[in-house]
Design a protein around this motif. Structure first.
Motif, mmCIF file in Angstrom:
data_model
loop_
_atom_site.group_PDB
_atom_site.id
_atom_site.type_symbol
_atom_site.label_atom_id
_atom_site.label_comp_id
_atom_site.label_asym_id
_atom_site.label_seq_id
_atom_site.Cartn_x
_atom_site.Cartn_y
_atom_site.Cartn_z
ATOM 1 N N THR A 1 0.829 -1.194 0.000
ATOM 2 C CA THR A 1 0.000 0.000 0.000
ATOM 3 C C THR A 1 0.869 1.252 0.000
ATOM 4 N N VAL A 2 0.498 2.216 -0.822
ATOM 5 C CA VAL A 2 1.198 3.501 -0.880
ATOM 6 C C VAL A 2 0.320 4.552 -0.211
ATOM 7 N N PRO A 3 0.705 5.063 0.949
ATOM 8 C CA PRO A 3 -0.115 6.072 1.633
ATOM 9 C C PRO A 3 -0.194 7.373 0.846
ATOM 10 N N GLU A 4 -1.206 8.141 1.160
ATOM 11 C CA GLU A 4 -1.420 9.421 0.490
ATOM 12 C C GLU A 4 -0.747 10.559 1.252
ATOM 13 N N GLU A 5 0.247 10.246 2.040
ATOM 14 C CA GLU A 5 1.007 11.255 2.754
ATOM 15 C C GLU A 5 2.457 10.794 2.854
ATOM 16 N N GLU A 6 3.320 11.687 3.281
ATOM 17 C CA GLU A 6 4.755 11.392 3.291
ATOM 18 C C GLU A 6 5.093 10.238 4.229
ATOM 19 N N VAL A 7 5.940 9.343 3.740
ATOM 20 C CA VAL A 7 6.492 8.259 4.548
ATOM 21 C C VAL A 7 7.988 8.473 4.635
ATOM 22 N N ARG A 8 8.489 8.629 5.857
ATOM 23 C CA ARG A 8 9.926 8.828 6.022
ATOM 24 C C ARG A 8 10.630 7.531 6.404
ATOM 25 N N THR A 9 9.921 6.681 7.160
ATOM 26 C CA THR A 9 10.472 5.385 7.570
ATOM 27 C C THR A 9 9.473 4.312 7.164
ATOM 28 N N LEU A 10 9.905 3.386 6.333
ATOM 29 C CA LEU A 10 9.037 2.337 5.809
ATOM 30 C C LEU A 10 9.508 0.973 6.275
ATOM 31 N N PHE A 11 8.583 0.160 6.785
ATOM 32 C CA PHE A 11 8.854 -1.248 7.038
ATOM 33 C C PHE A 11 8.458 -2.010 5.785
ATOM 34 N N ALA A 12 9.423 -2.620 5.124
ATOM 35 C CA ALA A 12 9.185 -3.302 3.854
ATOM 36 C C ALA A 12 9.573 -4.770 3.983
ATOM 37 N N PRO A 13 8.885 -5.659 3.251
ATOM 38 C CA PRO A 13 9.162 -7.093 3.378
ATOM 39 C C PRO A 13 10.499 -7.489 2.770
ATOM 40 N N LYS B 1 7.797 -10.706 -4.653
ATOM 41 C CA LYS B 1 9.137 -10.961 -5.168
ATOM 42 C C LYS B 1 9.953 -9.678 -5.072
ATOM 43 N N LEU B 2 11.260 -9.822 -5.147
ATOM 44 C CA LEU B 2 12.138 -8.684 -4.905
ATOM 45 C C LEU B 2 11.871 -7.526 -5.871
ATOM 46 N N ALA B 3 11.561 -7.835 -7.108
ATOM 47 C CA ALA B 3 11.291 -6.761 -8.072
ATOM 48 C C ALA B 3 10.118 -5.898 -7.613
ATOM 49 N N GLU B 4 9.115 -6.528 -7.005
ATOM 50 C CA GLU B 4 7.960 -5.779 -6.516
ATOM 51 C C GLU B 4 8.328 -4.925 -5.308
ATOM 52 N N VAL B 5 9.211 -5.445 -4.454
ATOM 53 C CA VAL B 5 9.650 -4.656 -3.298
ATOM 54 C C VAL B 5 10.432 -3.432 -3.767
ATOM 55 N N VAL B 6 11.296 -3.621 -4.746
ATOM 56 C CA VAL B 6 12.054 -2.499 -5.301
ATOM 57 C C VAL B 6 11.108 -1.422 -5.814
ATOM 58 N N ASP B 7 10.139 -1.814 -6.643
ATOM 59 C CA ASP B 7 9.198 -0.843 -7.201
ATOM 60 C C ASP B 7 8.363 -0.185 -6.107
ATOM 61 N N TYR B 8 8.012 -0.958 -5.073
ATOM 62 C CA TYR B 8 7.225 -0.418 -3.974
ATOM 63 C C TYR B 8 8.000 0.659 -3.220
ATOM 64 N N VAL B 9 9.236 0.367 -2.879
ATOM 65 C CA VAL B 9 10.052 1.347 -2.164
ATOM 66 C C VAL B 9 10.228 2.603 -3.009
ATOM 67 N N ARG B 10 10.465 2.425 -4.284
ATOM 68 C CA ARG B 10 10.630 3.593 -5.159
ATOM 69 C C ARG B 10 9.360 4.428 -5.208
ATOM 70 N N GLU B 11 8.202 3.770 -5.238
ATOM 71 C CA GLU B 11 6.942 4.509 -5.319
ATOM 72 C C GLU B 11 6.643 5.245 -4.015
ATOM 73 N N VAL B 12 6.901 4.606 -2.889
ATOM 74 C CA VAL B 12 6.650 5.263 -1.605
ATOM 75 C C VAL B 12 7.644 6.399 -1.375
ATOM 76 N N GLY B 13 8.917 6.175 -1.729
ATOM 77 C CA GLY B 13 9.937 7.209 -1.618
ATOM 78 C C GLY B 13 10.306 7.597 -0.200
ATOM 79 N N PRO B 14 10.530 6.621 0.691
ATOM 80 C CA PRO B 14 10.898 6.966 2.068
ATOM 81 C C PRO B 14 12.350 7.412 2.172
#
Length: 217
Positions: free
Chosen positions: A131-143, A150-163
């Motif tokens: 899930t990508v929140p609609e507000e700033e995320v500075r610290t993200l707990f990611a799987p 899969k790792l490719a999805e985690v990479v894209d997720y972190v990039r989209e959230v932008g913590p």
């Protein structure tokens, strides 16, 4: 705010004398609930939620979770608070915002499961979802790894959230060499001079977050 790893996806948040524990499951510290003022549960899978642990924890701990989990705890009455995507609630000085509705797909043959994520002061625990929140995320707990990602999805997720930083959780499903390999790959693809710091930690490790949401020494 201080954050402590309690194993797998379980974390403790402490701020101004308030202690909140998220997702105390079967892989987390057996004493995870000690001293907790409230428990937040993202979804009903056993690595995040063990009903009897919450029943045995005593009558002073409030529980915030989605309707599916709440149904398992109907006997606890007013201790259980049901929340959904878009809700907000306070635990002491901490204001939590709720994001997400469904667990990530494990396989099309599995039923869908409810899942909510919790964001407080720029710190976001998504549970088992991307899930990508609609507000700033500075610290993200990611799987770090899971049957549902899969790792490719985690990479894209972190990039989209932008913590500003990422703490890897959901790691009990990985051997130490696999966790090291996943961390190296994620660091190489999302870290670097302009990317977030990718951090691994062990159960019991505590990190202080600065006012800007980043880890401080």
């Amino acid at each position: 705010m201080q954050i402590t790893s309690l194993g797998h996806s379980c974390v403790r948040l402490q701020h101004q004398g308030c202690t909140v524990v998220i997702d105390p499951g079967c892989f987390s510290d057996p004493d995870a609930l000690e001293g907790a003022d409230a428990v937040l549960v993202t979804h009903e899978h056993v690595d995040h939620f063990v009903p009897d642990r919450l029943r045995e924890a005593g009558g002073d701990i409030d529980i915030w979770t989605n309707p599916a989990v709440a149904r398992h705890l109907a006997d606890l009455g007013g201790r259980v608070h049901t929340v959904r995507h878009g809700d907000a609630f306070d635990v002491g000085p901490l204001e939590f915002h709720v994001y997400g509705e469904k667990h990530a797909t494990i396989h099309r043959d599995f039923a869908e499961f409810d899942n909510v994520g919790f964001l407080v002061d720029g710190v976001f625990h998504p549970g088992d979802a991307l899930t990508v929140p609609e507000e700033e995320v500075r610290t993200l707990f990611a799987p770090a790894g899971a049957p549902w990602v899969k790792l490719a999805e985690v990479v894209d997720y972190v990039r989209e959230v932008g913590p500003g930083e990422v703490f890897l959780v959901h790691d009990a499903v990985l051997s130490p060499p696999a966790l090291s390999a996943h961390t190296q790959i994620l660091t190489g693809l999302v870290g670097g001079p302009h990317g977030p710091a990718v951090r691994t930690w062990s159960a019991g490790d505590t990190v202080g977050l600065s006012g800007a949401g980043g880890a401080s020494s």
